[in-house]
Design an enzyme around this catalytic site. Structure first.
Site, PDB file in Angstrom:
ATOM      1  N   ARG A 189       0.839  -1.201   0.000  1.00 54.09           N
ATOM      2  CA  ARG A 189       0.000   0.000   0.000  1.00 54.09           C
ATOM      3  C   ARG A 189       0.871   1.247   0.000  1.00 54.09           C
ATOM      4  O   ARG A 189       1.901   1.294   0.676  1.00 54.09           O
ATOM      5  CB  ARG A 189      -0.887   0.054   1.250  1.00 54.09           C
ATOM      6  CG  ARG A 189      -2.105  -0.866   1.217  1.00 54.09           C
ATOM      7  CD  ARG A 189      -3.132  -0.430   0.162  1.00 54.09           C
ATOM      8  NE  ARG A 189      -4.315  -1.282   0.151  1.00 54.09           N
ATOM      9  CZ  ARG A 189      -4.436  -2.395  -0.571  1.00 54.09           C
ATOM     10  NH1 ARG A 189      -3.473  -2.807  -1.373  1.00 54.09           N
ATOM     11  NH2 ARG A 189      -5.553  -3.112  -0.515  1.00 54.09           N
ATOM     12  N   HIS A 208      -1.040  -0.389  -9.735  1.00 51.41           N
ATOM     13  CA  HIS A 208      -1.776  -1.259  -8.804  1.00 51.41           C
ATOM     14  C   HIS A 208      -2.492  -2.396  -9.556  1.00 51.41           C
ATOM     15  O   HIS A 208      -3.701  -2.572  -9.426  1.00 51.41           O
ATOM     16  CB  HIS A 208      -2.782  -0.450  -7.966  1.00 51.41           C
ATOM     17  CG  HIS A 208      -3.101  -1.125  -6.661  1.00 51.41           C
ATOM     18  ND1 HIS A 208      -3.181  -0.464  -5.470  1.00 51.41           N
ATOM     19  CD2 HIS A 208      -3.364  -2.433  -6.350  1.00 51.41           C
ATOM     20  CE1 HIS A 208      -3.483  -1.308  -4.495  1.00 51.41           C
ATOM     21  NE2 HIS A 208      -3.591  -2.514  -5.006  1.00 51.41           N
ATOM     22  N   GLU A 228      -4.135   7.221  -5.386  1.00 48.11           N
ATOM     23  CA  GLU A 228      -4.318   6.410  -6.605  1.00 48.11           C
ATOM     24  C   GLU A 228      -5.578   6.841  -7.338  1.00 48.11           C
ATOM     25  O   GLU A 228      -6.631   6.970  -6.693  1.00 48.11           O
ATOM     26  CB  GLU A 228      -4.381   4.924  -6.243  1.00 48.11           C
ATOM     27  CG  GLU A 228      -3.049   4.425  -5.677  1.00 48.11           C
ATOM     28  CD  GLU A 228      -3.015   2.918  -5.428  1.00 48.11           C
ATOM     29  OE1 GLU A 228      -4.004   2.234  -5.718  1.00 48.11           O
ATOM     30  OE2 GLU A 228      -1.978   2.445  -4.956  1.00 48.11           O
TER      31      GLU A 228
END
Ligand code: NDP
Ligand code: 3PY
Length: 306
Positions: A233, A280, A262
């Site tokens: 993360r 991601h 993000e």
């Protein structure tokens, strides 16, 4: 039972949607990703009995406005977006899909390791600028790898590293020596890993303890030839400090798959030549998309069967 699918990622698969609607005909789907605010999420969830959630933030305000909800089934593994205490207090069950994407993330971790240590990202960028520069980096074989976390993903990374005969040092909250022997690793302090690792890879959840675990002091303590990888993360690495370390040559490079915000807009970070990065996508292989989805459906089936 009324089921809400909040994450648009789930309905990319018609196979999953067919399976879900076979078991739960009354499904409300956010396929076009129109839920932008907390108010939108509340309106969407208000009359629902259960929901499949991705990485959307679900907090006390949302849960208290949706009293019919009795289960949140997580499409994925990280739980940092869910207010677990409030869920417990309100009797909202969690469906956790642990392990369903660990191979997918571990393969991306290995890809980032190889890219960094063999200079693939730098060579690709240069060649696309029509510059022929030969620098083949070092081999991964025999290097010292420092892993933060010893859960599903870290353990799969260790298995994938087996043919490379690396020395693997692991920092973890709990230390089970029998598991250490099984995986052929050594538990080590953060300080030892910073000092000895050629590559550090992060596989921890984002919590108050892991937030900014890597900042200026940590980058200074690493070898100048070392690399750091974060597939967990954003927020575990202090991105401002990382930029300074990458620009100043405190470390050799970084691989980022997760970012503080993000989608990231930090082009100063993304444009650094010694950074290799992915948006991601680690847990999103074709195989893990199905594994995460079927796991969610099983949680809902088990929950509402009672
Ligand atoms: N990029 C992507 O697409 C994906 C990212 N992720 C991220 O990766 C993280 C790890 O995933 P996964 O391996 O499946 O999770 P697991 O829950 O299987 O493992 C988490 C590990 O972290 C350890 N840990 C937790 N808190 C601390 C702490 N404060 N200090 C030291 N160790 C700690 C746990 O220790 P213990 O053994 O004591 O419990 C455990 O070994 C997820 O939380 C998620 O954020 C996950 C999937 C996909
Ligand atoms: O599973 C997770 O936590 C991810 O980040 C990917 O969906």
């Amino acid at each position: 039972m009324k089921i809400a699918v909040i994450t648009p990622l789930f309905s990319r698969s018609s196979e999953l949607m067919n399976e879900l609607t076979f078991h739960f005909p009354d499904v409300k789907n956010n396929a076009d990703n129109r839920l932008k605010t907390k108010k939108d999420i509340i309106a969407f969830l208000q009359d629902m009995d259960g929901a499949i959630v991705g990485r959307e933030e679900i907090d006390d305000e949302i849960l208290s406005a949706c009293p019919k909800l009795t289960i949140l089934s997580r499409y994925g593994v990280g739980l940092d977006n869910l207010d677990l205490d409030t869920m417990k207090k309100r009797g909202v069950k969690l469906g956790w899909s642990g392990g369903t994407n660990s191979n997918s993330v571990a393969e991306i971790t290995l890809s980032l390791m190889l890219s960094l240590i063999r200079n693939l990202h730098i060579a690709t960028t240069l060649l696309k600028q029509h510059v022929w520069k030969v620098n083949g980096g070092s081999e991964l074989t025999g290097k010292t790898i420092g892993l933060f976390g010893f859960g599903n993903i870290a353990k799969r990374v260790i298995e994938l590293l087996a043919p490379f005969h690396c020395t693997i040092l692991v920092f973890n909250r709990t230390q089970d020596e029998a598991e250490a022997q099984k995986y052929g690793i050594t538990f080590a302090s953060k300080e030892r890993i910073l000092e000895e690792a050629d590559i550090i890879s992060i596989h921890l959840p984002l919590t108050s303890e892991s937030k900014n675990l890597f900042s200026t002091a940590e980058f200074k303590a690493m070898k100048k030839s070392a690399f750091i990888i974060n597939t967990a993360r954003g927020g575990i690495i202090d991105e401002e400090a990382l930029k300074v370390a990458l620009k100043g040559g405190e470390i050799a490079g970084a691989g980022l798959e997760a970012f503080l915000a993000e989608p990231t807009q930090d082009w100063e970070l993304i444009d650094l030549p010694n950074l290799v990065c992915t948006p991601h996508l680690g847990g999103n292989s074709k195989e893990s998309i199905l594994a995460m989805g079927y796991s969610c459906i099983e949680h809902l089936k088990a929950h509402f069967a009672h």
